[in-house]
Enzyme design. Structure first.
Site, PDB file in Angstrom:
ATOM      1  N   LYS A   1       0.101   4.242  -0.239  1.00 12.95           N
ATOM      2  CA  LYS A   1      -0.553   5.414   0.368  1.00 12.95           C
ATOM      3  C   LYS A   1      -0.349   6.646  -0.535  1.00 12.95           C
ATOM      4  CE  LYS A   1      -0.182   3.144   4.770  1.00 12.95           C
ATOM      5  NZ  LYS A   1      -0.095   3.212   6.206  1.00 12.95           N
TER       6      LYS A   1
ATOM      7  N   GLU B   1      -5.053  -4.943  10.634  1.00 16.00           N
ATOM      8  CA  GLU B   1      -4.051  -3.885  10.797  1.00 16.00           C
ATOM      9  C   GLU B   1      -4.302  -3.146  12.110  1.00 16.00           C
ATOM     10  OE1 GLU B   1      -2.223  -2.726   6.701  1.00 16.00           O
ATOM     11  OE2 GLU B   1      -3.775  -1.317   7.267  1.00 16.00           O
TER      12      GLU B   1
ATOM     13  N   HIS C   1      -9.483   0.881   5.242  1.00 11.43           N
ATOM     14  CA  HIS C   1      -8.203   1.147   5.907  1.00 11.43           C
ATOM     15  C   HIS C   1      -8.447   2.127   7.051  1.00 11.43           C
ATOM     16  CE1 HIS C   1      -4.106   2.381   6.648  1.00 11.43           C
ATOM     17  NE2 HIS C   1      -3.715   1.315   5.978  1.00 11.43           N
TER      18      HIS C   1
ATOM     19  N   GLY D   1       2.751   2.411  10.757  1.00 12.21           N
ATOM     20  CA  GLY D   1       3.687   3.518  10.600  1.00 12.21           C
ATOM     21  C   GLY D   1       4.405   3.891  11.889  1.00 12.21           C
TER      22      GLY D   1
ATOM     23  N   SER E   1       3.718  -2.025  10.343  1.00  8.99           N
ATOM     24  CA  SER E   1       5.170  -2.101  10.541  1.00  8.99           C
ATOM     25  C   SER E   1       5.741  -3.481  10.210  1.00  8.99           C
ATOM     26  CB  SER E   1       5.550  -1.681  11.964  1.00  8.99           C
ATOM     27  OG  SER E   1       5.171  -0.331  12.185  1.00  8.99           O
TER      28      SER E   1
ATOM     29  N   ASN F   1       0.865  -1.185   0.000  1.00  9.51           N
ATOM     30  CA  ASN F   1       0.000   0.000   0.000  1.00  9.51           C
ATOM     31  C   ASN F   1       0.900   1.234   0.000  1.00  9.51           C
ATOM     32  OD1 ASN F   1      -1.795   2.056   0.484  1.00  9.51           O
ATOM     33  ND2 ASN F   1      -2.417   1.345   2.527  1.00  9.51           N
TER      34      ASN F   1
ATOM     35  N   GLU G   1      -6.869   4.590   8.037  1.00  8.88           N
ATOM     36  CA  GLU G   1      -6.672   6.006   7.684  1.00  8.88           C
ATOM     37  C   GLU G   1      -7.919   6.568   7.024  1.00  8.88           C
ATOM     38  OE1 GLU G   1      -3.033   5.342   5.526  1.00  8.88           O
ATOM     39  OE2 GLU G   1      -2.064   4.794   7.416  1.00  8.88           O
TER      40      GLU G   1
HETATM   41  P1  13P Z   1       3.217   0.439   7.620  1.00  2.00           P
HETATM   42  O1  13P Z   1       3.740  -0.854   7.050  1.00  2.00           O
HETATM   43  O2  13P Z   1       3.933   1.645   7.108  1.00  2.00           O
HETATM   44  O3  13P Z   1       3.121   0.383   9.104  1.00  2.00           O
HETATM   45  O4  13P Z   1       1.703   0.586   7.073  1.00  2.00           O
HETATM   46  C1  13P Z   1       0.838  -0.473   7.158  1.00  2.00           C
HETATM   47  C2  13P Z   1      -0.387  -0.157   6.408  1.00  2.00           C
HETATM   48  O5  13P Z   1      -1.144   0.708   6.802  1.00  2.00           O
HETATM   49  C3  13P Z   1      -0.653  -0.893   5.162  1.00  2.00           C
HETATM   50  O6  13P Z   1      -1.930  -0.649   4.696  1.00  2.00           O
END
Ligand code: 13P
Length: 252
Positions: free
Chosen positions: A11, A169, A97, A175, A215, A9, A99
């Site tokens: 982003k 997740e 997600h 992150g 992560s 992803n 976010e």
């Molecule tokens: P990170 O791997 O940067 O923690 O992000 C995970 C994520 O949100 C994948 O959709």
């Protein structure tokens, strides 16, 4: 079908040139070999989706969108429909997600409409669930995960549900560099598979792919993927580094 999947992803990152370069580099790394039974998915920002699906004609990866509209077509300025994604050969789409739940206030009702749109156009949803740190610390995480999964997906028929990929997740791991331990991931994945068993039966639950995200990187993927109910990863930061991304795909 239960598969081994590593999905990246991206982003909201990269310019067109950088996206083009990353796709090319992923292709180069792939040529060096990734186990045949691992499905690699790249989820770039929507403006680069067609670039990615063009690459995917030559290179062995699938393409996923990071979002889709809950509406089918018409006067919804700025939105992108499932039909549009399907018309440029997008295979997967991330839905729910954290976010999007947090910054765009997406509700379970909207997410379930998005899933319906995607299934209508033959695109496989990667449906995300995950608890906040305070929900885990107060022991509410199983209730939260159960609501997210059932409100988003359990209106589907068995045959519709068979097209769903689930991603766990934990929000506190995204992150932050703070990964769920393999035991924590396994515990939740087994719990999610148990909920799917209750709703759709053991056969379908055993066939459902459940990914871990948060992560996940080239150093910790092996231990996570070794867990019985962890079928792969949804990777954020590390998916922007071609060598790391492919290393993760070799971690089964
Ligand atoms: P990170 O791997 O940067 O923690 O992000 C995970 C994520 O949100 C994948 O959709």
């Amino acid at each position: 079908m239960r598969s081994k999947i590593v999905a990246g992803n991206w982003k909201m990152n990269l310019t067109f040139e950088k996206a083009d370069e990353l796709l090319y580099q992923i292709g180069e790394q792939l040529e060096k070999g990734v186990p045949q039974d691992v499905e690699l998915i790249v989820c770039p920002p929507s403006v680069y989706l067609e670039l990615a699906t063009d690459f995917a004609q030559e290179v062995e990866f699938k393409v996923g969108s990071q979002n889709v509209s809950q509406y089918s077509k018409g006067a919804y300025t700025g939105e992108i429909s499932a039909e549009m994604l399907s018309s440029i050969d997008v295979d997967y789409c991330i839905v729910g997600h954290s976010e999007r739940r947090k910054y765009f206030k997406e509700t379970s009702k909207e997410l379930s409409l998005k899933v319906e749109q995607l299934l209508e156009y033959g695109i496989q949803p990667i449906f995300c669930v995950g608890e906040l740190l305070e929900e885990r610390e107060s022991g509410k995480h199983f209730d939260v995960l159960k609501s997210q999964l059932s409100e988003g997906l359990f209106n589907l028929s068995e045959s519709e549900f068979s097209n769903i990929v689930v991603a766990y997740e934990p929000v506190w791991a995204i992150g932050t560099g703070k990964t769920a331990s393999p035991e924590q991931a396994q515990e939740v994945h087994a719990f999610l598979r148990g909920l799917i068993t209750e709703k759709y039966g053991k056969e379908l639950a055993d066939e459902t792919t459940i990914l871990y995200g948060g992560s996940c990187n080239a150093q910790n993927a092996k231990e996570l993927f070794a867990q019985n109910d962890v079928d792969g990863g949804l990777i954020g930061g590390a998916s922007l580094k071609p060598i790391d991304f492919i290393e993760i795909a070799k971690s089964f």
